[in-house]
Design a protein around this motif. Sequence first.
Motif, PDB file in Angstrom:
ATOM      1  N   TYR A   1       0.833  -1.189   0.000  1.00  0.00           N
ATOM      2  CA  TYR A   1       0.000   0.000   0.000  1.00  0.00           C
ATOM      3  C   TYR A   1       0.873   1.246   0.000  1.00  0.00           C
ATOM      4  N   GLY A   2       1.906   1.213   0.812  1.00  0.00           N
ATOM      5  CA  GLY A   2       2.793   2.364   0.921  1.00  0.00           C
ATOM      6  C   GLY A   2       3.386   2.757  -0.417  1.00  0.00           C
ATOM      7  N   ILE A   3       3.722   1.773  -1.234  1.00  0.00           N
ATOM      8  CA  ILE A   3       4.459   2.138  -2.447  1.00  0.00           C
ATOM      9  C   ILE A   3       3.564   2.368  -3.660  1.00  0.00           C
ATOM     10  N   ILE A   4       2.480   1.605  -3.818  1.00  0.00           N
ATOM     11  CA  ILE A   4       1.635   1.881  -4.988  1.00  0.00           C
ATOM     12  C   ILE A   4       0.177   2.154  -4.628  1.00  0.00           C
ATOM     13  N   GLU A   5      -0.082   2.378  -3.344  1.00  0.00           N
ATOM     14  CA  GLU A   5      -1.435   2.697  -2.887  1.00  0.00           C
ATOM     15  C   GLU A   5      -2.462   1.685  -3.380  1.00  0.00           C
ATOM     16  N   LEU A   6      -2.090   0.434  -3.291  1.00  0.00           N
ATOM     17  CA  LEU A   6      -3.014  -0.630  -3.679  1.00  0.00           C
ATOM     18  C   LEU A   6      -3.237  -1.520  -2.460  1.00  0.00           C
ATOM     19  N   ILE A   7      -4.510  -1.764  -2.125  1.00  0.00           N
ATOM     20  CA  ILE A   7      -4.800  -2.776  -1.117  1.00  0.00           C
ATOM     21  C   ILE A   7      -4.711  -4.106  -1.840  1.00  0.00           C
TER      22      ILE A   7
END
Lengths: 348, 242
Positions: free
Chosen positions: A72-78
């Motif tokens: 999540y931190g790097i590509i804002e994907l859950i």
Amino acid sequence: MTSVATGIARKKKISLSELLLRISMFLVIGVITYWLGFNLVIDPRAFLQVSINGINNGLLYALIALGYTLVYGIIELINFAHGDLFMLCSVFSFAILTELFGAKAPGAKNFALLLVVLLLTMIFGAIVNVTIERVAYRRLRNAPKLAPLITAVGMSFVLQWIGLKWVGSVPVNVNTVLPATKYQFAGLEVAFKTFVIFAVTIPILILFVFIVNKTRRGRAMRATAQDKDASRLMGINVNQTISFTFAIAGAAAGAAGIMWAQTIGTVSYNLGFQLGLIAFTSAVLGGVGNLYGAVLGGLIVGLIQAYNDGLTVGPGQRWSQTMVFTILILLMVYRPGGLLGQSSQEKV
Amino acid sequence: MARLDTPVMLKVSDITVGYGAITAVKGLSFEVREGEIVSLIGSNGAGKSTTLRTISGLMHPKTGSIEFRGEKIDGMPGHEIVAKGICHSPEGRRIFPRMSVDENLDLGAYLRKDSAAVKESRERVLELFPRLRERITQKAGTMSGGEQQMLAVGRALMGEPKLLIMDEPSMGLAPVLVDLIFETIETIRKSGVTILLVEQNALAALRIADYAYVLESGHLKLEGDGSKLAVDPAIAQAYLGG
């Protein structure tokens, strides 16, 4: 200027709903503290025993939560497939250690094999996770947020299907190589398994936090998380950095997977759904995107579950999930950013 | 100032760049010679930033080519272009807000392996911007706009560039800081770095430049020595506010 002015005005006058929110927050905290305190007083030994069990599970949750939070931190994907990756790793470790190597009982040789397979499972997790990103998420990086999210859900089903074909639809018992020995410490019973969990998960957590915070690679990861174009202008290979992040997340899931199979003693194709949900909750609880938050969240969720299930006076096991998610919902009401989440505004 | 008689460092030939269906730069050609300050000026939406982003590899031209010191660099990914010696201080500063000033500077030297040389560059940057030394442990996002701009330029210099690309270094700054930034650009050039500058502040950008190109809706409209363009009445009317 106007924003400053209203900011001051807001501080002076707290609205009724905000006041109620605060009062209710203190009430909730008070009730929980009272409940825990009460149990501690009536049976301190049981309380500590339950705490140890909670930390034991919490460390496993923390390892999985780390994967959610890193990605999540790097590509804002859950990354909804992350729980299923954990499942697949537990199945992989079962297939290699138990079936292929035939390590089905405690012993020095089998214990050494466990360490080898731990490493193999971490590598397996890393490779699968990097492949998932490469095949499914990378091409959607500039697509609207919903597209990669749905893809992640789809990927979760793909992994579940692989797990289903691998071990079948019925949970499989794993003959663990860890002895069932228990040690007594000041009246507390600590299983040998718990020591192994501590000995494996804590160094891995420290190692990964160290990589992210102190190494050159980790700095590239944090830069990429903040601004991808600016990172490219620094000479950072953004695609490679994202792959590396998925590799670390996968390796953590791998470690959690084998530890789960060996300490809990079952693997099943649908393990990822529930554990994924719990680990995701942990990540959100701690503040998604924050590494320490993931570890803290994992421990807290582990403790909540253990207290709920094991304390002398408590709701009991069938309320376990309800309790965890109720706490999550309450936290989201009072602290939407999570316990250690970013809440401060940055200047643009 | 007039164009230098040195070898061509950057040669942009007939590039066309667009975002989806929109073409931002149409058939643009220009060059930067070693040791020069070259300014690109033009109104909003003229394609200046797009051009710079294309040189740095954040975007790729549909047609045309870009050569840096004789080597074709269009189509290369951004991180490889940095390795060739082009550093870019982007529009809007784009510092890493949640990192300290120190870490931001370190990231500027991300590709450099020689830690002693990096330390020297760091010292030079901190001498150029003493303000950054005072703020070295502060989170970059909490600094003022001027300080962030210094950091953006300092961070680009940490890469020891042969060509420094600066996009709107004076945007949003107080006049006294604008002067400081332009003085710094001169100082940087004196230290042997070639500079490609894009500026809203057209007059200052022309005065400082050896050579300048004027862009209008993605086309090259005019070019000439910076000092000559600075006094050109047509330019004055169009870009210098009268």
